[in-house]
Structure formats: C-alpha cells, structure tokens
Design an enzyme around this catalytic site. Structure first.
Site, PDB file in Angstrom:
ATOM      1  N   ASP A  83      -4.556 -12.987   3.131  1.00 16.43           N
ATOM      2  CA  ASP A  83      -5.796 -12.521   3.757  1.00 16.43           C
ATOM      3  C   ASP A  83      -7.041 -12.740   2.898  1.00 16.43           C
ATOM      4  OD1 ASP A  83      -4.654 -10.654   2.069  1.00 16.43           O
ATOM      5  OD2 ASP A  83      -4.612  -9.032   3.547  1.00 16.43           O
ATOM      6  N   HIS A 107      -6.238  -7.351  -0.548  1.00 15.07           N
ATOM      7  CA  HIS A 107      -6.352  -5.910  -0.799  1.00 15.07           C
ATOM      8  C   HIS A 107      -5.580  -5.554  -2.065  1.00 15.07           C
ATOM      9  CE1 HIS A 107      -6.712  -6.481   3.621  1.00 15.07           C
ATOM     10  NE2 HIS A 107      -7.728  -5.649   3.467  1.00 15.07           N
ATOM     11  N   ASP A 123      -2.633 -10.764  -2.513  1.00  9.70           N
ATOM     12  CA  ASP A 123      -3.206 -10.256  -1.260  1.00  9.70           C
ATOM     13  C   ASP A 123      -4.663  -9.850  -1.516  1.00  9.70           C
ATOM     14  OD1 ASP A 123      -1.973  -8.833   1.520  1.00  9.70           O
ATOM     15  OD2 ASP A 123      -3.804  -7.895   0.739  1.00  9.70           O
ATOM     16  N   HIS A 170       0.819  -1.225   0.000  1.00  6.12           N
ATOM     17  CA  HIS A 170       0.000   0.000   0.000  1.00  6.12           C
ATOM     18  C   HIS A 170       0.852   1.275   0.000  1.00  6.12           C
ATOM     19  CE1 HIS A 170      -3.574  -2.327   0.428  1.00  6.12           C
ATOM     20  NE2 HIS A 170      -3.282  -2.765   1.636  1.00  6.12           N
TER      21      HIS A 170
HETATM   22 ZN   LIG Z   1      -4.044  -7.357   2.617  1.00  4.78          ZN
END
Ligand SMILES: [Zn+2]
Length: 306
Positions: free
Chosen positions: A243, A162, A160, A123
């Site tokens: 995740d 996200h 991931d 991120h």
């Molecule tokens: Zn994540």
C-alpha cells in the site's frame, strides 16, 4: 530455488462487509497474478494455527474473542475490523501459513515462501484486534521460530505503508527479535517514530507523504538494511504490504513495483549472507488491485532469484 506459496480458500471467504477496502478481491488479484507469472511454482494449503502457537504472542482473551464467541451475522471488533462467518478460519489459516512456512524453511525443505493470505496481521497487538487485523501472523511466526526451533535471532521486515504497531509491541522487549519498518508518517496507526527503539531491537523509518522510490531506497540503504545486517538474522520474515504503491487509495507514498523488486532483492541478499537464504514473506495490506498484482509479482520474482 526451492520455493512455495501458501494459501487457503478460507482467506478468500473472510468478508468484512460491502465496500470495505480489505476485500476478498485483493487476494484473488494477488493469487491470479502470481499463478500467471510463475505457473511452475507449487501452492500449498495453509494449515490452521494451533491455539498454543497463537498463545505465544496473544492473550487468552483475544484468542477467545476471535475463536470462541458465537457469531450471529457479523461482529465489529473496532471501527475497521469486522468478523463474519469465515473470519475465524481465515485468521487461523493466515497465522498457520506463516508457522507452516517457517517449519518447512527451517527443516530445509524450502528456501523461501510467500504466504498469500488475509486478513492481514501487523496491527494486531497481544490483546487487541485492530486495523483489519485479527491475529498477528508475522509475530506468531517469529516467536514460533524462536521458541519451537530455538533460533537466536529472527528479523521481521515490514514495508507496508502503515506502521506495524502490533508487531512492534509484541517484539519490543524480545532481544532475540528485530523489527524494522518503513512507513508513511503521519498515518494510521500513529506509532513508528524513530525514537521508538524497544530494547535496541526496533528500527523505524517514517517517511513524509508523497515520498517516492528515491526516499524509500535511501532510508533502506542507509538505515534499515545496515541495522538488519548488524543483527545477523538467522531467518527473515517479511510483512509484505503493497500500500505504499502510488496507486494505493489509503495512503500517499509513490512507490512503483520496481521499488518492491529492489528491496526484495536486497532482503534476499541479506538472507543469503546471514540466514542460509531463508526468508518467509506474508501478505499484509495493499488496496489497489492493479498495484497488488504488479507489486506481488515483482516481490516474488526477487524471492525466486538465487
Ligand atoms: Zn497497510
């Protein structure tokens, strides 16, 4: 198969505060599970990334914020992203692990590597630490492979749950890099629509909540793996967050460890086809300790298969 793990004790000492999901126990669980499953594989100490290596992708202001600002207790860089005494070294070791693994793999001393590090990185943008991430280790490693080793095509593969907004933002105008991601959408950080294509080098596959292994394997088989195959990367980097597992408390996808094994085997196959088998994987997210244990073991098992 020549393989090594990279990690450093500083990555365990980075403490974002009591009750934070990105906790030291995550990495302890991963390391314990990997040592139990693969007792014969070597562990190497991750060096600290150099400022010059970070500066290929990060602005001086962010580097100075993380490395130079005196820390009196803890400092909150965004609502989720907290630094404390050992965070600076952890961030340097996490990015340094990726750089060292790339150096070793491109020298031919190893074929593949897994960096068991935290904080995660995908991120973090050029100028902003966010979403538990300080420096973008995958992007630092990718641009290191391009600029220090002269590769022409490097792919970053991100599974991931996200979207890796930081990696995408750093690489979206770099035609020597490709970024492909599957992720839940809608979900933090809100980027990763299919229309986001960069200079034709970004491929996003958002998945609706409650998607499971069938939908996950389908978008990889039909969209993301063919895009990677057409790009013919000379090196694969993997942002390995676990995740999207059904047990994860922060998201709503329903993957099983076998789905990570399946994709990881496909990525190894692709690396063997185009990159001399060279693949470097970096731990990103994953917030269920049970899911982290079984998923990291499944992922590395595929990396160890010739
Ligand atoms: Zn994540």
């Amino acid at each position: 198969m020549s393989f090594a793990f990279y990690t450093h004790p500083a990555c365990l000492a980075h403490d974002p505060g009591a009750g934070h999901p990105e906790c030291p126990a995550r990495l302890e669980a991963v390391i314990e599970a990997l040592k139990a499953a693969y007792p014969d594989q070597p562990w190497r100490e991750a060096p600290q990334a150099l400022r010059s290596q970070l500066a290929r992708v990060h602005d001086d202001a962010l580097i100075a914020t993380v490395l130079d600002t005196p820390l009196d207790g803890t400092r909150r860089l965004d609502p989720d992203t907290v630094m404390s005494a050992h965070s600076r070294e952890a961030a340097l070791r996490a990015a340094g692990a990726g750089v060292a693994a790339v150096d070793t793999v491109l020298r031919g001393d190893l074929r593949r590597a897994f960096c068991a590090v935290r904080p995660p990185g995908h991120h973090a943008t050029a100028d902003t630490a966010m979403g538990f991430c300080l420096f973008n280790a995958a992007a630092v490693a990718a641009v290191h492979a391009l600029d220090a080793h002269g590769l022409q095509r490097v792919a970053v593969v991100d599974f991931d749950v996200h979207h890796g907004n930081g990696t995408q933002a750093i690489l979206e105008r770099e035609p020597r890099a490709m970024y492909v991601s599957s992720h839940q959408w809608p979900l933090y950080p809100g980027t990763g629509a299919r229309e986001e294509r960069g200079v034709g080098n970004i491929v996003n596959a958002p998945l609706p909540p409650l998607s499971g292994g069938r939908e996950f394997r389908r978008i990889w088989a039909e969209l993301l793996l063919p895009a990677l195959d057409a790009f013919r990367p000379q090196l694969l980097l993997v942002s390995a967050g676990f995740d999207a597992h059904r047990l994860d408390p922060l998201a709503d996808l329903n993957l099983e460890a076998e789905d990570y094994a399946w994709l990881s085997a496909k990525l190894v196959q692709l690396a063997r086809c185009h990159a001399g088998g060279r693949l470097v994987s970096l731990l990103e997210g994953g917030y269920s300790l049970a899911a982290l244990r079984e998923s990291s073991v499944a992922h590395v098992g595929a990396l160890l298969t010739d």
